[in-house]
Write an enzyme that holds these catalytic residues in place. Structure first.
Site, mmCIF file in Angstrom:
data_model
loop_
_atom_site.group_PDB
_atom_site.id
_atom_site.type_symbol
_atom_site.label_atom_id
_atom_site.label_comp_id
_atom_site.label_asym_id
_atom_site.label_seq_id
_atom_site.Cartn_x
_atom_site.Cartn_y
_atom_site.Cartn_z
ATOM 1 N N LYS A 80 3.073 9.483 22.157
ATOM 2 C CA LYS A 80 2.128 8.874 21.225
ATOM 3 C C LYS A 80 0.969 8.301 22.034
ATOM 4 O O LYS A 80 1.161 7.851 23.165
ATOM 5 C CB LYS A 80 2.818 7.757 20.438
ATOM 6 C CG LYS A 80 2.108 7.388 19.177
ATOM 7 C CD LYS A 80 2.395 8.350 18.045
ATOM 8 C CE LYS A 80 1.598 8.035 16.813
ATOM 9 N NZ LYS A 80 1.899 8.935 15.693
ATOM 10 N N GLY A 180 2.990 4.784 -3.259
ATOM 11 C CA GLY A 180 1.813 5.231 -2.505
ATOM 12 C C GLY A 180 1.403 6.635 -2.914
ATOM 13 O O GLY A 180 2.144 7.589 -2.696
ATOM 14 N N VAL A 181 0.224 6.715 -3.561
ATOM 15 C CA VAL A 181 -0.253 8.042 -3.981
ATOM 16 C C VAL A 181 -1.547 8.376 -3.234
ATOM 17 O O VAL A 181 -2.595 8.640 -3.832
ATOM 18 C CB VAL A 181 -0.409 8.167 -5.518
ATOM 19 C CG1 VAL A 181 0.905 8.565 -6.138
ATOM 20 C CG2 VAL A 181 -0.951 6.887 -6.152
ATOM 21 N N GLY A 182 -1.438 8.326 -1.896
ATOM 22 C CA GLY A 182 -2.546 8.736 -1.039
ATOM 23 C C GLY A 182 -2.495 10.242 -0.841
ATOM 24 O O GLY A 182 -2.072 10.990 -1.726
ATOM 25 N N VAL A 184 -0.557 12.288 0.875
ATOM 26 C CA VAL A 184 0.745 12.950 0.714
ATOM 27 C C VAL A 184 1.309 12.668 -0.678
ATOM 28 O O VAL A 184 1.758 13.583 -1.382
ATOM 29 C CB VAL A 184 1.756 12.461 1.787
ATOM 30 C CG1 VAL A 184 3.121 13.083 1.557
ATOM 31 C CG2 VAL A 184 1.258 12.784 3.187
HETATM 32 P P1 NAD Z 1 -2.699 7.606 2.970
HETATM 33 O O1 NAD Z 1 -3.311 6.466 3.702
HETATM 34 O O2 NAD Z 1 -3.568 8.713 2.478
HETATM 35 O O3 NAD Z 1 -1.889 7.050 1.686
HETATM 36 C C1 NAD Z 1 -1.115 5.897 1.692
HETATM 37 C C2 NAD Z 1 -1.272 5.245 0.319
HETATM 38 O O4 NAD Z 1 -0.366 4.163 0.237
HETATM 39 C C3 NAD Z 1 -2.670 4.698 0.067
HETATM 40 O O5 NAD Z 1 -3.150 5.167 -1.177
HETATM 41 C C4 NAD Z 1 -2.458 3.181 0.086
HETATM 42 O O6 NAD Z 1 -3.352 2.501 -0.805
HETATM 43 C C5 NAD Z 1 -1.031 3.072 -0.391
HETATM 44 N N1 NAD Z 1 -0.352 1.829 -0.033
HETATM 45 C C6 NAD Z 1 -0.435 1.117 1.133
HETATM 46 N N2 NAD Z 1 0.369 0.045 1.079
HETATM 47 C C7 NAD Z 1 0.994 0.081 -0.117
HETATM 48 C C8 NAD Z 1 1.954 -0.738 -0.770
HETATM 49 N N3 NAD Z 1 2.423 -1.857 -0.199
HETATM 50 N N4 NAD Z 1 2.388 -0.391 -2.007
HETATM 51 C C9 NAD Z 1 1.913 0.725 -2.602
HETATM 52 N N5 NAD Z 1 0.982 1.535 -2.058
HETATM 53 C C10 NAD Z 1 0.530 1.215 -0.831
HETATM 54 O O7 NAD Z 1 -1.541 8.147 3.911
HETATM 55 P P2 NAD Z 1 -0.787 9.548 3.808
HETATM 56 O O8 NAD Z 1 -1.414 10.523 4.729
HETATM 57 O O9 NAD Z 1 -0.607 9.901 2.364
HETATM 58 O O10 NAD Z 1 0.623 9.171 4.446
HETATM 59 C C11 NAD Z 1 1.571 8.408 3.711
HETATM 60 C C12 NAD Z 1 2.670 7.945 4.649
HETATM 61 O O11 NAD Z 1 3.316 9.075 5.218
HETATM 62 C C13 NAD Z 1 2.173 7.116 5.849
HETATM 63 O O12 NAD Z 1 3.139 6.160 6.152
HETATM 64 C C14 NAD Z 1 2.083 8.150 6.989
HETATM 65 O O13 NAD Z 1 2.250 7.528 8.249
HETATM 66 C C15 NAD Z 1 3.263 9.030 6.643
HETATM 67 N N6 NAD Z 1 3.122 10.402 7.138
HETATM 68 C C16 NAD Z 1 2.033 11.125 6.807
HETATM 69 C C17 NAD Z 1 1.903 12.423 7.282
HETATM 70 C C18 NAD Z 1 0.703 13.277 6.923
HETATM 71 O O14 NAD Z 1 0.712 14.467 7.240
HETATM 72 N N7 NAD Z 1 -0.309 12.766 6.268
HETATM 73 C C19 NAD Z 1 2.910 12.977 8.091
HETATM 74 C C20 NAD Z 1 4.042 12.209 8.398
HETATM 75 C C21 NAD Z 1 4.128 10.905 7.908
#
Ligand code: NAD
Length: 358
Positions: A80, A180-182, A184
């Site tokens: 990392k 969390g509806v970001g 992923v």
């Molecule tokens: P993102 O930042 O696009 O989405 C995260 C969402 O969670 C955001 O909409 C944020 O507002 C919301 N959030 C934050 N804190 C919150 C809470 N306490 N309650 C409810 N919602 C909350 O991130 P992502 O790319 O969608 O990734 C989501 C998770 O998966 C992260 O933890 C990331 O480390 C992990 N992850 C992502 C990937 C990838 O390919 N994107 C791969 C492996 C792991």
């Protein structure tokens, strides 16, 4: 604890600190274990309060990458990279290119890419100085956004967990709570709706909740209420550490499978979930789709191959549940054993002497 004691505690190999006075770059690279290959892991940027916090985080995150690469047979080690600084104000061209030169100097022992606080554009700049990058945007020769494969992998995790607990992986009558509806989470919601699930979502960002409600027939609850909803599956897709003494007492689900890294605040929580009859699908398998995608870039990216390998996470999880049952341990411990066994066995083959190519 001193730095070497911390490294010894989890068996870390190397910690590299790089500083560039000109751009005020402070970069940390941790290699946890390179038995299976070059250390692969994203680059996070964060304004840590102290040096110690930055070191603790880079060691912790690199440890998790070893397991993820080993269990998915990506044939990489775990590493990392951290940029200790403010992602809003500290990134300049000189800063990013200085970072690229440090990575290039490691000659492939470390391969990195975007993570929290770093963007595609940043890495196009870093890429002017090094080839040891993955996860670049398509226009720069990479495979693009990893949230598509990650969400598909999480769907496999949910299917495998549901099959293990309910005897069939049919999701049509299941209720899934998505935290969390970001990037992923919203793609996962799409898969779940297509599979006929009832979906309940939450997010701290009201705009993304509204967008999700406009696009899909979902219910929404406030961020804290997500732990209390009646559901079959809880999918943490926001942040790590959400499974703790307090939250697990409130959960009503039978399966936990989601995208967030390091969901267990402590290994004891994983054991408690097992005692409560809640199946926790190991997060580093469930969310490995993105890693599978970027590792595939190093073989000449093939989308179908990356999606096929991500689909295979379903069988990988069923295998892990089987070991857990046989050994009478929780699935997260079974996953750790599979990882340790693979690294130990493959590490030993390097003892076989190969003469230099003439
Ligand atoms: P993102 O930042 O696009 O989405 C995260 C969402 O969670 C955001 O909409 C944020 O507002 C919301 N959030 C934050 N804190 C919150 C809470 N306490 N309650 C409810 N919602 C909350 O991130 P992502 O790319 O969608 O990734 C989501 C998770 O998966 C992260 O933890 C990331 O480390 C992990 N992850 C992502 C990937 C990838 O390919 N994107 C791969 C492996 C792991």
């Amino acid at each position: 604890m001193g730095i070497f004691e911390k490294m010894a505690a989890e068996g870390h190999e190397q910690l590299i600190l790089s500083y560039d006075e000109n751009s005020n770059l402070k970069a940390l690279v941790a290699i946890h274990d390179s038995t299976l290959g070059s250390a692969l892991g994203g680059c996070r940027m964060w304004p840590y309060e102290t040096e110690e916090e930055a070191i603790d985080d880079v060691l912790r995150l690199s440890f998790g990458m070893t397991a993820k690469s080993a269990i998915t047979r990506c044939n990489h080690g775990g590493g990392k990279t951290l940029l200790w600084g403010d992602p809003e104000t500290d990134k300049t061209e000189a800063y990013l290119r200085a970072f690229g030169r440090f990575i290039e100097g490691l000659k492939g022992r470390v391969i990195t890419g975007t993570d929290m606080g770093t963007s595609f554009d940043d890495f196009v700049t870093v890429g002017q100085e090094t080839d040891w990058l993955v996860g670049l945007p398509e226009y720069a020769g990479g495979s693009g956004n990893t949230s598509v494969t990650t969400a598909f992998g999480v769907l496999q995790g949910i299917r495998a967990g549901v099959r293990q607990v309910f005897g069939s992986d049919n999701l049509a009558d299941k209720t899934v709570a998505v935290q969390g509806v970001g990037k992923v989470g919203i793609r996962l919601v799409e898969h779940l709706i297509d599979a006929g699930c009832k979906v309940i979502v939450t997010d701290i960002d009201e705009n993304v909740v509204q967008e999700t409600k406009q696009r899909f027939p979902v219910e929404a609850v406030t961020p804290d209420a997500i732990y209390d909803v009646d559901c079959d599956v809880f999918a943490p897709c926001a942040m790590g550490g959400v499974l703790n003494e307090d939250s697990i007492e409130r959960l009503k689900c039978r399966v936990i499978a989601g995208a967030a890294n390091n969901q267990l605040s402590h290994p004891d929580i994983g054991r408690k979930l097992d005692e409560k009859g809640i199946l926790f699908a190991p997060d580093y398998i469930v969310n490995a789709g993105g890693l599978i995608q970027v590792a595939d870039e190093l073989e000449g990216f093939n989308w179908d191959r990356a999606m096929k390998k991500t689909g295979d996470l379903y069988d990988l999880l069923l295998g892990c549940f089987e070991v857990a049952e046989k050994e009478n341990i929780p699935p997260f411990e079974a996953a750790d054993r599979i990882v340790a066994d693979r690294i130990q066995k493959l590490g030993r083959i390097s003892r076989i002497y190969l003469p230099e190519k003439s």
